[in-house]
Write an enzyme that holds these catalytic residues in place. Structure first.
Site, mmCIF file in Angstrom:
data_model
loop_
_atom_site.group_PDB
_atom_site.id
_atom_site.type_symbol
_atom_site.label_atom_id
_atom_site.label_comp_id
_atom_site.label_asym_id
_atom_site.label_seq_id
_atom_site.Cartn_x
_atom_site.Cartn_y
_atom_site.Cartn_z
ATOM 1 N N CYS A 5 0.828 -1.215 0.000
ATOM 2 C CA CYS A 5 0.000 0.000 0.000
ATOM 3 C C CYS A 5 0.857 1.258 0.000
ATOM 4 O O CYS A 5 0.889 2.003 -0.962
ATOM 5 C CB CYS A 5 -0.917 -0.001 1.221
ATOM 6 S SG CYS A 5 -2.212 -1.233 1.157
ATOM 7 N N GLU A 19 4.184 1.439 2.050
ATOM 8 C CA GLU A 19 5.319 1.188 2.926
ATOM 9 C C GLU A 19 6.650 1.343 2.190
ATOM 10 O O GLU A 19 6.914 0.612 1.240
ATOM 11 C CB GLU A 19 5.235 -0.218 3.514
ATOM 12 C CG GLU A 19 3.905 -0.527 4.173
ATOM 13 C CD GLU A 19 2.939 -1.262 3.254
ATOM 14 O OE1 GLU A 19 2.026 -0.592 2.715
ATOM 15 O OE2 GLU A 19 3.090 -2.461 3.071
#
Length: 841
Positions: free
Chosen positions: A438, A440
């Site tokens: 997502c 990171e």
């Protein structure tokens, strides 16, 4: 810097055919991998686990059914059915067996299963009872940890039930030396081992496993070379025959040997991407800086006149389609949290090199073009932004955003690079970061980040403050001070921090237990051979072989907690409009709006347990009576009036997300209650914990398990997503909201933050709209925001798509840190997206 290639290329007719074929039918669950894995494990009983893993992977690569789909130029699929998936019983299986008869009809991410597949998997599962990583992990967890998980304070389900993912391998090394070269590296290390070395037993078996795993990948590609030749011999269409012969030539060369052309590099990349997800069920296998490691092959071919931009773009478009062919099945609850069949394969363009120079190139633009052509959820395209990012690149990205597919996401080098350096990542590695899953950040090819290690619901500890840690007669949290005895807000806030610290420690216990279980039962030699310094250290990734080792669980609910705690402070302690016990009663009564379904079920279960303990008969009929009785338990009219007044008071309390500095400063402190304690913990791989602040889409299903909160949120309704404000509470426009979010400490949340905004399509119309949009991004990043992502779609369109899904089969929206087909999402998640504030300039 040179002139960038920024001319639109017309989409090849082939690409639409590939897309249509991909989405013709419901995804299918296949049993082949599970059967082959189990056969191999039965043959290798008593051997070292790393050897068993390598032999199983080799058998799968040698025998898994293969196919070349019509019109493909890039080949390799781990399922026969388009968007089909294999299953991975070594991690967990009970949940799927329970869903055999419902997985095809569930709301989120349904899959078809044949009766033959069910039969094969049922037989396979007999072998795996007591042997999975999830069972071993459970045995390692503290009893109080299991209680907290049962009461939905946090969920570590990602790695609890699945394989390890969330990493980027050294694609560039496979392209440069091939798996024959990586084999040679492992063989050299093995030759250097001495039988008298203290670590010889484990080291030698690991290196042998790497060698066998590399050979497995080579053999797999050879099978495709043979299949392409066989199909070419039967093909009557001259053009397709030539394509199949070229495919055969590519597969006979890569990934065994170094890639010599852009086409070979594309095929080699795909075999790596697909086989990683055949070895393990871990998702978020992110291609990373595709525009950087693929560029030398593209540049050389272009300069030599061996390829046209049009064909290079078509090859990239083919890869984009293939990324949507990969799939995985999750349990029903996890499917709600990760809805949209997403594998979170994040591919990022732009950014800097090790010396801090901008490296945007032609392929950076072509990555955006590929997403424009395919209009599909994968890859999760991202772009890096810094002061040196060319404006034309951001305008190109904004044009893609304007299409409404929720791509790309935008990331701020000026925050992420120092955030990684604060975690002891070198400046050279930090400058070349990519994004995983997502949101990171990590250094590709050197990191085992364990991102998404758990979802931590920051609203639940607040519930424990009101109840003294009790829930349904069980002591779930610590026994904090009785709320009736609290004399000031500081005591209340201290109790919240106490509950937070207690549950953070239990979450760490859960993650570490799962971590150890993976090292013991499912080390991954193929994955490990492409990440430094596993071969040098003679350790798998799961045993601490990476250069950088982290665990990154994410907290969510910051906006709700900010607004809730401020409501308690102002209404109870500053203005004394009600007491804490009165506030508690309002929350218990859900502000007079009736109990949520989750509360009804929970209370019914608790009453049934009490009746059973008292010796009364409790069957389905009695439970139904209890349920209906609880449901009919109504709030008095007098209380309803009081609650309506309370909700009006709550509404008047200033809200996070409206550019109010004192509110935003408080939000920063609320976020610290999660981010600061977490960084003091260590994991079994020798690394540290780092916080993320994002929920994927778990804010919806986990909100369904959460009671009413003091910000006026009703029980069972979604929690705010990411670091943005509560849905509908940001009323001052996009710039005000961005100003609020930028005041959080994004650098301490080095596992990533997520900021969603939704714009009406008219806001980005024309060049003026695009320029204003780019200015918003740059302004937010100048204020040290980390990440932004957008939906550009009208509320009316989404409502119509919800009512008439057959008209919107190709509508892609941004969910959380990923995009998905809107019609594949559960209704609750669709509602959450619909209810986000629509902004305009």
């Amino acid at each position: 810097m040179g002139k960038f290639y920024d001319e639109d290329i017309e989409k090849s007719p082939r690409i639409q055919k590939l897309i249509d074929h991909l989405y013709e039918k419901l995804p299918v669950i296949e049993a082949d991998r599970a059967v082959l894995l189990t056969e191999s494990y039965k043959e290798t009983e008593g051997e070292p686990v790393i050897t068993r893993r390598a032999k199983a992977f080799h058998k799968i690569c040698k025998e898994l059914p293969i196919t070349i789909r019509p019109d493909e130029l890039i080949v390799g699929s781990n399922s026969i059915a388009p968007r089909g998936c294999q299953v991975f019983p070594e991690y967990s299986f009970e949940w799927l067996e329970r869903e055999f008869d419902t997985v095809a009809t569930r709301d989120a991410d349904p899959f078809y299963m044949s009766e033959d597949t069910k039969k094969k998997l049922h037989e396979v599962y007999q072998y795996w009872k007591g042997k999975t990583t999830s069972e071993l992990a459970t045995s390692y967890m503290a009893p109080e940890t299991l209680v907290a998980m049962e009461h939905n304070i946090f969920t570590p389900g990602n790695y609890f039930y699945n394989g390890i993912g969330h990493f980027t391998v050294k694609y560039e090394e496979v392209l440069e030396i091939g798996f024959e070269g990586i084999k040679a590296k492992a063989e050299a290390e093995l030759c250097a081992c001495r039988v008298s070395d203290a670590d010889y037993a484990k080291r030698s078996h690991f290196l042998e496993a790497v060698i066998l795993s590399c050979q497995a990948a080579i053999d797999y590609a050879y099978r495709y070379a043979a299949l392409a030749l066989a199909e070419a011999a039967k093909e009557t269409d001259k053009q397709r025959k030539l394509e199949l012969l070229l495919i055969a030539q590519n597969c006979a060369r890569v990934p065994a040997k170094p890639a010599r052309s852009f086409y070979e590099a594309c095929q080699s990349f795909w075999f790596v991407q697909m086989l990683i997800q055949t070895e393990s069920s871990g998702h978020s296998i992110s291609p990373g800086r595709f525009d950087q490691y693929m560029y030398p092959y593209y540049k050389a071919d272009m300069e030599a006149g061996k390829i046209t931009r049009e064909f290079a773009q078509e090859l990239m478009d083919c890869i984009w389609v293939k990324l949507n062919d990969l799939n995985k099945v999750r349990d029903k609850d996890s499917a709600e949290g990760f809805a949209g069949y997403s594998l979170f394969q994040n591919l990022i363009a732009g950014g800097q090199d090790e010396e801090g120079n901008d490296v945007t190139n032609d392929l950076s633009f072509m990555c955006i073009e590929a997403s424009m052509h395919t209009q599909l959820p994968a890859p999760s395209l991202s772009v890096r932004v810094w002061n040196g990012t060319p404006d034309e690149f951001l305008i190109k990205a904004a044009k893609l955003t304007r299409t409404g597919v929720g791509l790309p996401a935008y990331y701020n080098d000026e925050v992420i690079i120092p955030a990684l350096m604060s975690r002891n990542v070198t400046i050279e590695d930090a400058r070349t970061y990519n994004i995983i899953g997502c949101v990171e950040p990590q250094k590709a090819g050197k990191t085992d980040g364990w991102h998404d290690a758990a979802f931590f619901n920051m609203c639940r500890p607040l519930e424990m403050v009101f109840s003294g840690g009790m829930e349904n007669g069980v002591q779930v949290g610590v026994k904090t001070k009785d709320i009736a005895a609290m004399k000031n807000f500081e005591e209340f806030m201290e109790a919240y921090k106490e509950q937070m610290n207690y549950f953070i420690g239990l979450m760490v216990n859960a993650d570490n237990a799962i971590d150890v279980a993976h090292a013991e039962r499912c080390p991954l030699p193929f994955q490990s051979c492409m990440i430094d310094d596993c071969i040098k250290r003679g350790k798998s990734l799961q045993e601490g072989g990476a250069v950088y080792n982290f665990t990154g669980p994410q907290g969510f609910g910051i906006a709700n907690m900010t607004d809730s705690l401020l409501a308690v402070k102002k209404l109870v302690f500053d203005e004394k409009k009600l007491t804490l016990p009165e506030f508690k009663k309002a929350l218990d009564d859900n502000f007079g709006k009736g109990l949520s379904e989750q509360q009804l079920q929970s209370l019914t279960t608790e009453i049934a347990k009490e009746m059973a303990r008292a010796g009364q008969s409790v069957g389905p009929k009695e439970i139904r009576v209890i349920y209906e009785t609880v449901k009919e338990n109504k709030v008095s009219e007098a209380d309803k009036k009081k609650y309506d007044q309370l909700l009006a008071w709550i509404n008047d309390v200033p809200k996070y997300g409206n550019d109010i500095p004192e509110v935003d400063a408080f939000a920063r402190e609320v976020a610290y209650t999660y981010t600061k304690p977490l960084q003091n913990y260590k994991n079994p791989r020798g690394g540290i914990y780092q916080a993320g602040l994002y929920p994927v889409s778990a804010n919806v299903p986990l909100g369904a398990q959460t009671g009413a909160t003091p910000d006026g949120r009703l029980a069972g309704t979604p929690i705010a997503d990411g670091v943005g404000p509560v849905q509908g509470k940001d009323t001052k426009g996009p710039t005000a909201t961005a100003n609020s979010v930028s005041r959080l400490d994004h650098m301490i949340a080095s596992n990533g933050t997520l900021f969603n905004q939704k714009f009406h399509p008219s806001a980005l119309s024309g060049m003026e709209g695009l320029q204003k949009f780019v200015s918003l991004i740059r302004a937010f990043f100048d204020q040290k925001g980390m990440h932004m992502q957008f939906n550009v779609v009208s509320r009316e369109t989404l409502l119509d798509a919800q009512a008439h899904p057959e008209k919107y089969k190709n509508l892609v929206v941004r969910v959380a840190g990923y995009s998905a087909l809107f019609t594949t999402l559960s209704k609750s998640l669709q509602d959450d997206i619909i209810n986000r504030t629509v902004q305009g300039f």
